[in-house]
Each structure stands twice: as structure tokens, then as C-alpha cells.
Design a protein around this motif. Structure first.
Motif, PDB file in Angstrom:
ATOM      1  N   ASP A 288       0.835  -1.186   0.000  1.00 45.25           N
ATOM      2  CA  ASP A 288       0.000   0.000   0.000  1.00 45.25           C
ATOM      3  C   ASP A 288       0.879   1.248   0.000  1.00 45.25           C
ATOM      4  O   ASP A 288       2.108   1.194   0.048  1.00 45.25           O
ATOM      5  CB  ASP A 288      -0.965  -0.007   1.183  1.00 45.25           C
ATOM      6  CG  ASP A 288      -0.268  -0.003   2.537  1.00 45.25           C
ATOM      7  OD1 ASP A 288      -0.938  -0.300   3.525  1.00 45.25           O
ATOM      8  OD2 ASP A 288       0.947   0.305   2.608  1.00 45.25           O
ATOM      9  N   THR A 289       0.226   2.393  -0.053  1.00 46.58           N
ATOM     10  CA  THR A 289       0.946   3.658  -0.155  1.00 46.58           C
ATOM     11  C   THR A 289       1.849   3.894   1.050  1.00 46.58           C
ATOM     12  O   THR A 289       2.959   4.416   0.912  1.00 46.58           O
ATOM     13  CB  THR A 289      -0.066   4.806  -0.287  1.00 46.58           C
ATOM     14  OG1 THR A 289      -0.894   4.565  -1.427  1.00 46.58           O
ATOM     15  CG2 THR A 289       0.634   6.131  -0.479  1.00 46.58           C
ATOM     16  N   ALA A 290       1.385   3.492   2.225  1.00 47.98           N
ATOM     17  CA  ALA A 290       2.186   3.699   3.435  1.00 47.98           C
ATOM     18  C   ALA A 290       3.493   2.909   3.381  1.00 47.98           C
ATOM     19  O   ALA A 290       4.561   3.414   3.761  1.00 47.98           O
ATOM     20  CB  ALA A 290       1.381   3.308   4.671  1.00 47.98           C
ATOM     21  N   ASP A 291       3.429   1.657   2.887  1.00 51.27           N
ATOM     22  CA  ASP A 291       4.638   0.840   2.763  1.00 51.27           C
ATOM     23  C   ASP A 291       5.620   1.483   1.791  1.00 51.27           C
ATOM     24  O   ASP A 291       6.826   1.537   2.049  1.00 51.27           O
ATOM     25  CB  ASP A 291       4.276  -0.565   2.257  1.00 51.27           C
ATOM     26  CG  ASP A 291       3.487  -1.359   3.272  1.00 51.27           C
ATOM     27  OD1 ASP A 291       3.608  -1.066   4.472  1.00 51.27           O
ATOM     28  OD2 ASP A 291       2.736  -2.265   2.850  1.00 51.27           O
ATOM     29  N   LEU A 292       5.092   1.961   0.655  1.00 54.79           N
ATOM     30  CA  LEU A 292       5.954   2.577  -0.353  1.00 54.79           C
ATOM     31  C   LEU A 292       6.602   3.847   0.185  1.00 54.79           C
ATOM     32  O   LEU A 292       7.809   4.068   0.010  1.00 54.79           O
ATOM     33  CB  LEU A 292       5.132   2.886  -1.610  1.00 54.79           C
ATOM     34  CG  LEU A 292       5.883   3.574  -2.758  1.00 54.79           C
ATOM     35  CD1 LEU A 292       7.032   2.700  -3.252  1.00 54.79           C
ATOM     36  CD2 LEU A 292       4.928   3.901  -3.894  1.00 54.79           C
ATOM     37  N   GLU A 293       5.807   4.670   0.835  1.00 51.71           N
ATOM     38  CA  GLU A 293       6.335   5.928   1.362  1.00 51.71           C
ATOM     39  C   GLU A 293       7.414   5.685   2.419  1.00 51.71           C
ATOM     40  O   GLU A 293       8.442   6.363   2.439  1.00 51.71           O
ATOM     41  CB  GLU A 293       5.193   6.765   1.942  1.00 51.71           C
ATOM     42  CG  GLU A 293       5.629   8.149   2.384  1.00 51.71           C
ATOM     43  CD  GLU A 293       4.435   9.041   2.690  1.00 51.71           C
ATOM     44  OE1 GLU A 293       4.623  10.016   3.438  1.00 51.71           O
ATOM     45  OE2 GLU A 293       3.333   8.776   2.193  1.00 51.71           O
ATOM     46  N   ARG A 294       7.175   4.698   3.261  1.00 47.65           N
ATOM     47  CA  ARG A 294       8.148   4.396   4.307  1.00 47.65           C
ATOM     48  C   ARG A 294       9.459   3.890   3.692  1.00 47.65           C
ATOM     49  O   ARG A 294      10.551   4.316   4.083  1.00 47.65           O
ATOM     50  CB  ARG A 294       7.550   3.351   5.253  1.00 47.65           C
ATOM     51  CG  ARG A 294       8.410   3.013   6.450  1.00 47.65           C
ATOM     52  CD  ARG A 294       7.612   2.293   7.530  1.00 47.65           C
ATOM     53  NE  ARG A 294       6.756   1.245   6.987  1.00 47.65           N
ATOM     54  CZ  ARG A 294       5.424   1.323   6.944  1.00 47.65           C
ATOM     55  NH1 ARG A 294       4.801   2.390   7.408  1.00 47.65           N
ATOM     56  NH2 ARG A 294       4.722   0.320   6.440  1.00 47.65           N
ATOM     57  N   ALA A 295       9.346   3.002   2.699  1.00 50.67           N
ATOM     58  CA  ALA A 295      10.549   2.447   2.076  1.00 50.67           C
ATOM     59  C   ALA A 295      11.343   3.516   1.330  1.00 50.67           C
ATOM     60  O   ALA A 295      12.572   3.585   1.442  1.00 50.67           O
ATOM     61  CB  ALA A 295      10.159   1.312   1.128  1.00 50.67           C
ATOM     62  N   LEU A 296      10.656   4.357   0.577  1.00 53.88           N
ATOM     63  CA  LEU A 296      11.356   5.405  -0.173  1.00 53.88           C
ATOM     64  C   LEU A 296      11.936   6.467   0.758  1.00 53.88           C
ATOM     65  O   LEU A 296      13.042   6.959   0.542  1.00 53.88           O
ATOM     66  CB  LEU A 296      10.398   6.063  -1.166  1.00 53.88           C
ATOM     67  CG  LEU A 296       9.884   5.182  -2.309  1.00 53.88           C
ATOM     68  CD1 LEU A 296       8.858   5.937  -3.145  1.00 53.88           C
ATOM     69  CD2 LEU A 296      11.032   4.700  -3.186  1.00 53.88           C
ATOM     70  N   GLY A 297      11.178   6.805   1.795  1.00 51.04           N
ATOM     71  CA  GLY A 297      11.642   7.813   2.739  1.00 51.04           C
ATOM     72  C   GLY A 297      12.855   7.382   3.525  1.00 51.04           C
ATOM     73  O   GLY A 297      13.703   8.213   3.893  1.00 51.04           O
ATOM     74  N   ASN A 298      12.978   6.069   3.778  1.00 50.21           N
ATOM     75  CA  ASN A 298      14.110   5.551   4.547  1.00 50.21           C
ATOM     76  C   ASN A 298      15.315   5.225   3.672  1.00 50.21           C
ATOM     77  O   ASN A 298      16.393   4.883   4.179  1.00 50.21           O
ATOM     78  CB  ASN A 298      13.699   4.289   5.309  1.00 50.21           C
ATOM     79  CG  ASN A 298      12.720   4.586   6.433  1.00 50.21           C
ATOM     80  OD1 ASN A 298      12.680   5.702   6.947  1.00 50.21           O
ATOM     81  ND2 ASN A 298      11.910   3.595   6.804  1.00 50.21           N
ATOM     82  N   SER A 299      15.144   5.316   2.351  1.00 52.92           N
ATOM     83  CA  SER A 299      16.232   4.954   1.437  1.00 52.92           C
ATOM     84  C   SER A 299      17.257   6.086   1.326  1.00 52.92           C
ATOM     85  O   SER A 299      16.906   7.269   1.305  1.00 52.92           O
ATOM     86  CB  SER A 299      15.663   4.647   0.055  1.00 52.92           C
ATOM     87  OG  SER A 299      16.705   4.431  -0.873  1.00 52.92           O
ATOM     88  N   SER A 300      18.507   5.704   1.241  1.00 55.20           N
ATOM     89  CA  SER A 300      19.583   6.679   1.016  1.00 55.20           C
ATOM     90  C   SER A 300      20.191   6.503  -0.373  1.00 55.20           C
ATOM     91  O   SER A 300      21.244   7.069  -0.677  1.00 55.20           O
ATOM     92  CB  SER A 300      20.676   6.513   2.080  1.00 55.20           C
ATOM     93  OG  SER A 300      21.196   5.192   2.062  1.00 55.20           O
ATOM     94  N   SER A 301      19.515   5.730  -1.223  1.00 54.71           N
ATOM     95  CA  SER A 301      20.021   5.428  -2.556  1.00 54.71           C
ATOM     96  C   SER A 301      19.929   6.641  -3.475  1.00 54.71           C
ATOM     97  O   SER A 301      18.858   7.243  -3.615  1.00 54.71           O
ATOM     98  CB  SER A 301      19.226   4.272  -3.169  1.00 54.71           C
ATOM     99  OG  SER A 301      19.464   4.162  -4.552  1.00 54.71           O
TER     100      SER A 301
END
Length: 406
Positions: A288-301
Motif C-alpha cells: 500500500d501507499t504507506a509501505d511505499l512511502e516508508r521504504a522510499l523515505g528511509n532509502s539513502s540510494s
């Protein structure tokens, strides 16, 4: 506390059309505002207090609204009762997608009472989506017959849908063409059914209950597994176009030499701004959107950062065009588009201020959709509530559909 639900039928043959119109007006106000006092209804309708009292009394006798004592203390003078929509009046909502069919039960006031997501192993055909929805509704039938009066079914479909006949002319991501889904679902369930474009219904839901409440001109954009859809509200009304197809902002041209879109054109917004690319970079197969936002927000790539910036640039280009054409006072972003905006809140506003015309750009405020994952259910249900709101007293006269078997 709400009084027991009544089953009083409407009077046969309303003799006064103006009374029917006034009942419609009051019911719509209560439905859209969820809680409203008699005094507020008197001010908003321009009717006198005794007339409003008589009409509210009729709506109570029909089981469509109920009253409670006003909240708060220290009120001066005679307190004005608060009017609430009855939760026993409800609509069913269906939203087919490329990976699931979601079925919801939404009560008057836009409150989602139940939501069932039936995931599919492949993209469902129109017949399969109808069969899934009708089977889930059949499983709910005992509860529906015992506790609710259903106004009908609304379908929110990601594609070109003719509202007048409920035929899906083309849903490219689903692979549907000329599918009479509203008629198919009505025949399968016994409930009246209407269908419309999902993003248009989302725009209307956000206008009434969400981030667009109180605004007359807005652009709504939703991004999901089936691409990008849009809806335009102009002077408080959904811009429909000749056949209800207006608002397909996902097919705005944004890139010369871009890839070929499902629609047959090249360089469309939804080919350049894509949830699947973001999921891939985030290491998610779905979510869902929350999972995507959390993963992208925590990424340093750096790759993630570059892709987010790239997609925001193309989204900003599409919004620049829309702002210049429609001059909205609000832009509402939903789904993964809301996620993109949240990851870099200043980007889209900066693009508009630097590239759109000064006047329209300064007026267009960007918001994230407020209704979250319930939005499509609320929007689809609003489609089914519309005939009821036009003649609320008629609901009691409509016989309940026959029980399903098998």
C-alpha cells in the motif's frame, strides 16, 4: 444514542413537488455535512424554522436521519438539536483493479462500514470482476437485509466509462472494451447499479468529504496500479465532457520520444510517472501507499532520489498545463502521487511558480487527499446515493431485492 431504526414507508404519491425538493435538499445537507443543527439547516436552506422542523420530522419518521441534543455547554437560548444521517441507509461500492476487486459498504454520511479486498492472481475480466463482487455481496446479504436499506451499487472503474449507461468503453489496464458492467452487476445482485470513472468519483468524494471541501475549483489526480486518473471540479461541478470522459490527465503529453502508452500515444504522464518503478526501486513487489512511502523515505540510494525527482518533474509539467487551463484553487494528489509530493513537498509548488502563469500558479494550493484508502469506496457509494438524494422519501417505497441463493 441513535433511536431504533424504523421501517416506515414513504407516503404514496408525494402531492407537493416542492416538499420533495426540500426533503432532497435537507437530506443532501445532512449527508454531506454529517452533523448539522436545525438552526444551521434553517440558515443554509432559507426555509423558515417551522418548515425545517416539519421536514426533519418526516425524515426521522422515514428512518433517514436522527436527532441528538447539541454538544457542548453554556449555550444561550433554546438549544438547536443536531441532525445526523442514519447509518442504516447505505450503498454498496465496487472498485475493480488490475490485482484485486474491492467491495465496500458505505452508510449515509460517507462512512465506510465494511471493506473487503479480494485479490486476484491475474487481471480480472469484466465478467470475473462482476462475479467476484456479486459473490461477496451475496455473502453479506443476511446482514444487509437485517440491518440496512441499500440505495444501490456504485462502481468505480479505472477507464473511460459512460455514466449514462454504465458501459466501460475502454479500460486499457484492465483490457476491457464496451463492457456493460453496471447492467451485469445489477442483474447478478438485484440491486440498481451505476458505474463511472474512478478518478472522477474520487474528485467528487474529496470535494464533498475531503481535502477539497469548501472549494469550488480543484484538480484531483490519483496514481495507482492502473496508472494515473484525474478529475476536474469547475465551479463546484464535475467537468464531464460530452460522454463523461473528461479529466483523463494521466494521458497529458509530457515527454517527446517517450514510451508508448496503453492508449496508443507516446509520452503520456502515466508512462513517465509510474508506481511500478517506485516499487521496484523500493524493493517491494506490491504494497500500500504507506509501505511505499516508508521504504522510499528511509532509502539513502541516489537512484531512488533521482527517480523521485524525475517523476516529480514530469508530474509538475502536467500540473503546469492543467493549472494554466483550469485555474484551480486546489490540487489534490492521491495514491502514490501523494507519496511523491510528501517525499519532496516543495518541488511541485516550485515547478508551478517557475513555469505556470503567475496568477493561476499563485492560486493553486497543493494538498494530499484526505480520505486515504477509503476514497474509492466513498466516491463509488456517492454515485449510488445520488438517485436516493434526489427523492429520499422514495427509498421506503422501493422493495428490497430478492435474496440470493447459491
Amino acid at each position: 444514542m441513535m433511536p431504533p431504526r424504523t421501517h416506515v414507508s414513504a407516503p404514496a404519491g408525494e402531492p407537493d413537488p416542492s416538499r420533495r425538493n426540500n426533503l432532497s435538499l435537507l437530506t443532501s445537507l445532512v449527508h454531506h455535512q454529517r452533523i448539522v443543527s436545525r438552526a444551521q439547516l434553517t440558515r443554509q436552506t432559507g426555509l423558515n424554522r417551522s418548515t425545517v422542523g416539519t421536514l426533519i420530522g418526516q425524515l426521522i419518521s422515514l428512518g433517514l436521519v436522527f436527532e441528538t441534543a447539541p454538544a457542548g455547554e453554556g449555550q444561550v437560548g433554546r438549544p438547536s438539536p443536531e441532525v445526523h444521517p442514519s447509518p442504516s441507509v447505505a450503498a454498496l461500492a465496487v472498485n475493480p483493479e488490475v490485482d484485486a476487486v474491492t467491495i465496500g459498504l458505505v452508510s449515509l454520511g460517507g462512512k465506510v462500514q465494511k471493506k473487503i479486498r479480494f485479490e486476484t492472481e491475474r487481471i480480472p475480466t469484466a465478467r470475473e470482476a462482476v462475479n467476484i463482487a456479486s459473490a461477496v455481496i451475496a455473502g453479506m446479504r443476511t446482514e444487509l437485509d437485517a440491518s440496512y436499506r441499500i440505495t444501490g451499487i456504485g462502481m468505480a472503474v479505472p477507464g473511460l466509462v459512460n455514466r449514462d449507461d454504465g458501459v466501460v468503453r475502454h479500460a486499457p489496464h484492465l483490457g476491457w472494451r464496451n463492457e456493460p458492467v453496471a447492467r451485469m452487476l445489477a442483474e447478478a445482485t438485484g440491486y440498481p447499479c451505476q458505474a463511472a470513472n474512478d478518478a472522477s468519483l474520487g474528485a467528487e468524494a474529496e470535494l464533498i468529504f475531503g481535502a477539497g471541501a469548501g472549494r469550488a475549483n480543484l484538480i484531483y489526480l490519483n496514481g495507482g496500479a492502473s496508472g494515473i486518473g484525474g478529475g476536474i471540479i469547475a465551479d463546484g461541478q464535475l467537468l464531464r465532457g460530452a460522454s463523461g470522459y473528461a479529466g483523463e490527465l494521466g494521458h497529458t503529453f509530457v515527454r517527446t520520444g517517450g514510451t508508448t502508452c496503453h492508449c496508443g500515444a507516446t509520452g503520456c504522464l502515466e508512462t513517465e510517472v509510474s508506481q511500478s518503478r517506485l516499487l521496484e526501486l523500493a524493493g517491494l513487489s506490491s504494497g500500500d501507499t504507506a509501505d511505499l512511502e516508508r521504504a522510499l523515505g528511509n532509502s539513502s540510494s541516489p537512484e531512488v532520489e533521482a527517480e523521485v525527482a524525475r517523476q516529480l518533474e514530469y508530474l509538475g509539467l502536467a500540473l503546469r498545463n492543467a493549472v494554466n487551463i483550469f485555474n484551480p484553487d486546489a490540487i489534490v494528489l492521491d495514491g502514490f502521487l501523494g507519496t511523491l509530493h510528501a517525499l519532496s513537498p516543495a518541488s511541485l509548488g516550485g515547478i508551478l511558480l517557475s513555469q505556470a502563469m503567475d496568477g493561476p500558479a499563485a492560486q493553486a494550493n497543493i494538498y494530499r487527499a484526505a480520505l486515504g484508502s477509503d476514497l474509492m469506496m466513498i466516491g463509488a457509494a456517492e454515485l449510488a446515493f445520488t438517485p436516493f438524494l434526489a427523492d429520499p422519501a422514495g427509498l421506503g417505497a422501493v422493495p428490497a431485492p430478492a435474496s440470493q441463493t447459491g
